[in-house]
Design an enzyme around this catalytic site. Structure first.
Site, PDB file in Angstrom:
ATOM      1  N   GLY A 195       0.818  -1.202   0.000  1.00 24.14           N
ATOM      2  CA  GLY A 195       0.000   0.000   0.000  1.00 24.14           C
ATOM      3  C   GLY A 195       0.853   1.252   0.000  1.00 24.14           C
TER       4      GLY A 195
ATOM      5  CD1 TRP B 143      -1.663   1.576  -6.032  1.00 26.57           C
ATOM      6  CD2 TRP B 143      -2.122   3.164  -4.536  1.00 26.57           C
ATOM      7  NE1 TRP B 143      -2.744   2.304  -6.500  1.00 26.57           N
ATOM      8  CE2 TRP B 143      -3.036   3.282  -5.602  1.00 26.57           C
ATOM      9  CE3 TRP B 143      -2.212   4.057  -3.462  1.00 26.57           C
ATOM     10  CZ2 TRP B 143      -4.028   4.255  -5.617  1.00 26.57           C
ATOM     11  CZ3 TRP B 143      -3.204   5.022  -3.491  1.00 26.57           C
ATOM     12  CH2 TRP B 143      -4.094   5.114  -4.569  1.00 26.57           C
ATOM     13  CG  HIS B 144       0.098   6.022  -1.059  1.00 18.61           C
ATOM     14  ND1 HIS B 144      -0.327   4.844  -0.490  1.00 18.61           N
ATOM     15  CD2 HIS B 144      -0.914   6.909  -0.869  1.00 18.61           C
ATOM     16  CE1 HIS B 144      -1.528   5.014   0.031  1.00 18.61           C
ATOM     17  NE2 HIS B 144      -1.916   6.247  -0.190  1.00 18.61           N
ATOM     18  N   GLY B 145       3.681   5.720  -4.066  1.00 21.56           N
ATOM     19  CA  GLY B 145       4.797   6.346  -4.771  1.00 21.56           C
ATOM     20  C   GLY B 145       5.999   5.439  -4.841  1.00 21.56           C
TER      21      GLY B 145
ATOM     22  CG  PHE C 250      -0.472   9.373  -5.658  1.00 20.81           C
ATOM     23  CD1 PHE C 250       0.257   8.639  -4.752  1.00 20.81           C
ATOM     24  CD2 PHE C 250      -0.526  10.746  -5.512  1.00 20.81           C
ATOM     25  CE1 PHE C 250       0.920   9.253  -3.701  1.00 20.81           C
ATOM     26  CE2 PHE C 250       0.140  11.374  -4.465  1.00 20.81           C
ATOM     27  CZ  PHE C 250       0.861  10.624  -3.564  1.00 20.81           C
TER      28      PHE C 250
END
Length: 495
Positions: free
Chosen positions: A318, A321-323, A495
């Site tokens: 997770g 996934w943000h960066g 994103f």
């Protein structure tokens, strides 16, 4: 094209609403076509070449869905589709990060031509992965290409969510009569104005106490304790008002077309545990990670050890996934550790009860979340460690942070001293924190359907389609329009 831009508010949105209204008079299908075309135009206005990527992604996944109607090859095609989606996402988002990390560890130069990250690729990729996985689990295959295009590209949620399921969106597009009325449109416009106010007036004005400090640290500088806490707390509130403001705007925009998007925030900074925080923060992402990662990994069904491993893996992915960066992995890992400790504590001592216990639980939760935001905001790991050092009184680095002595009020520069700037910043943070903790959520104020059975107490103020609320909407919109000269992108813009 940003929601908080004059082009969107005065050109794109009115043209789309009018075209949709005219098309709906002809037929519901015509309205869907107009919305789909407008959504594709909205995406292509940023960088037209990436519209081809979005359309190719839609076409490929829609075709995979049709092929998966055959039960004998459903799982094979679905698995291939998921892998292909992840491969495309990894190429655009993680190739540079992977090569840079390998190069740093091995000492070998591995050049990579930087690729511009397509807008919303994480969101529209995850939504289509969920679609394929749901079909593998027995969901109905969508055969209407126009409805599928609109599900993926619907412009209110395309860029930064909320993440939506096909089963909750496509039936709304196919209704013979979409629920539209003057009151619904007024509610949608008022929610949009409230979200715009949160973004432009609150979040963007907090940014001036955040960006210079973190930029200074990422460049190798140092910061004292007072500015470290001011910048970190200001960012804690900036990201909340920025992202929840976007989500509110998305909900309001969708209501203009009779579509209801899911609520994405429920006052997360009121949480008294990290478990509760993730039930309130970016709710649709938490739902996705639970349903398509944590539970398939085994959830809590395979024993306590696997449960904590699954939690950590879920939060690490997770975070990634943000960066694409080690800082995002650390942020996700911290929340994985927090959740593990939270579950262990609950098994040992149970839920916090009583005013003192709940207050201490809130303070600890808020502190843990704030510390993790340091890694999320920093562009470099060195900058994050410098900020943590500043928070706890260990100042290092080449040069101390010196504020510019300029207060920007709705982008109007005002010369002030350093002490005045710090006091004003502290007052702004306190005011924003009070709003985040004490005021009801925007969808709650407007009686949005997901709050009719919500656990929160009823809002002390409720929207009504009357002259007073029309005046409020006009004031919120006009003050936001004045502040939009800053043209600050949403924090979740790419994103």
């Amino acid at each position: 094209m940003l929601f908080s831009s004059y082009t969107f508010i005065f050109q794109f949105l009115p043209a789309t609403v009018l075209a949709f209204a005219a098309a709906r008079r002809h037929s519901p299908r015509a309205g869907i076509l107009v919305l789909a075309g407008a959504s594709l135009f909205f995406y292509g206005a940023w960088r037209p070449i990436y519209l081809l990527l979005l359309m190719a992604s839609i076409a490929v996944n829609f075709t995979f869905g049709l092929w998966m109607e055959d039960p004998l090859r459903r799982r094979a095609i679905g698995t291939f589709g998921v892998v292909l989606n992840l491969a495309v996402l990894c190429y655009f988002k993680y190739t540079g990060f992977i090569l840079d990390s390998v190069s740093a560890l091995s000492g070998l130069p591995l050049p990579f031509a930087g690729v511009v990250l397509p807008l919303g690729i994480s969101f529209f990729t995850f939504q289509q992965i969920a679609y394929l996985v749901d079909i593998m689990r027995g969901a109905r295959v969508e055969r209407d290409i126009v409805s599928y295009v609109l599900f993926v590209s619907f412009f209110p949620h395309l860029i930064a969510g909320p993440l939506v399921h096909h089963a909750e969106m496509i039936p709304q597009f196919k209704r013979v009569r979409t629920a539209r009325s003057a009151a619904l449109a007024a509610r949608g416009l008022a929610i949009f104005a409230a979200g715009l106010f949160k973004k432009v007036v609150i979040a963007d004005n907090l940014a001036q106490f955040v960006s210079p400090v973190f930029a200074h640290l990422d460049a190798g500088g140092a910061v004292g304790s007072s500015w470290a806490w001011l910048a970190t707390l200001a960012y804690t509130l900036q990201i909340y008002f920025d992202f929840s403001g976007y989500s509110d705007m998305a909900i309001g925009l969708a209501l203009l077309f009779g579509i209801r998007l899911p609520v994405n925030f429920r006052s997360p900074y009121r949480a008294t545990s990290v478990v509760e925080f993730w039930r309130r923060w970016h709710i649709t992402l938490s739902r996705f990670l639970r349903d398509y990662l944590y539970i398939p990994l085994g959830g809590n069904r395979l024993g306590e050890t696997r449960r904590y491993i699954n939690l950590m893996v879920t939060m690490l992915l997770g975070g990634l996934w943000h960066g694409a960066g080690w800082n995002f992995l650390v942020w996700g890992g911290l929340h994985g550790v927090y959740l593990g400790i939270n579950h262990l504590w609950r098994e040992w001592r149970g839920e916090a009860s009583g005013l003192i216990a709940r207050t201490l639980s809130w303070l600890l939760t808020f502190f843990a979340v704030v510390v993790a935001w340091v890694f999320f905001r920093s562009r470099t790991m060195a900058g994050a460690w410098q900020m943590l050092g500043g928070l706890f009184g260990f100042e290092g680095g080449s040069s101390p942070y010196a504020p510019p002595g300029i207060l920007r009020l709705m982008d109007l520069p005002i010369l002030v001293g350093e002490e005045q700037l710090r006091l004003i910043g502290g007052g702004a943070v306190a005011l924003a924190l009070g709003i985040a903790l004490l005021s009801p959520n925007v969808p709650q104020i407007f009686g949005y359907r997901e709050y009719r059975r919500a656990p929160e107490p009823g809002a002390f103020v409720r929207w009504r389609p009357d002259a007073a609320w029309a005046l409020f909407t006009a004031l919120a919109l006009s003050s936001s329009l004045f502040g939009m000269w800053q043209r600050l992108e949403f924090l979740y813009f790419q994103f």
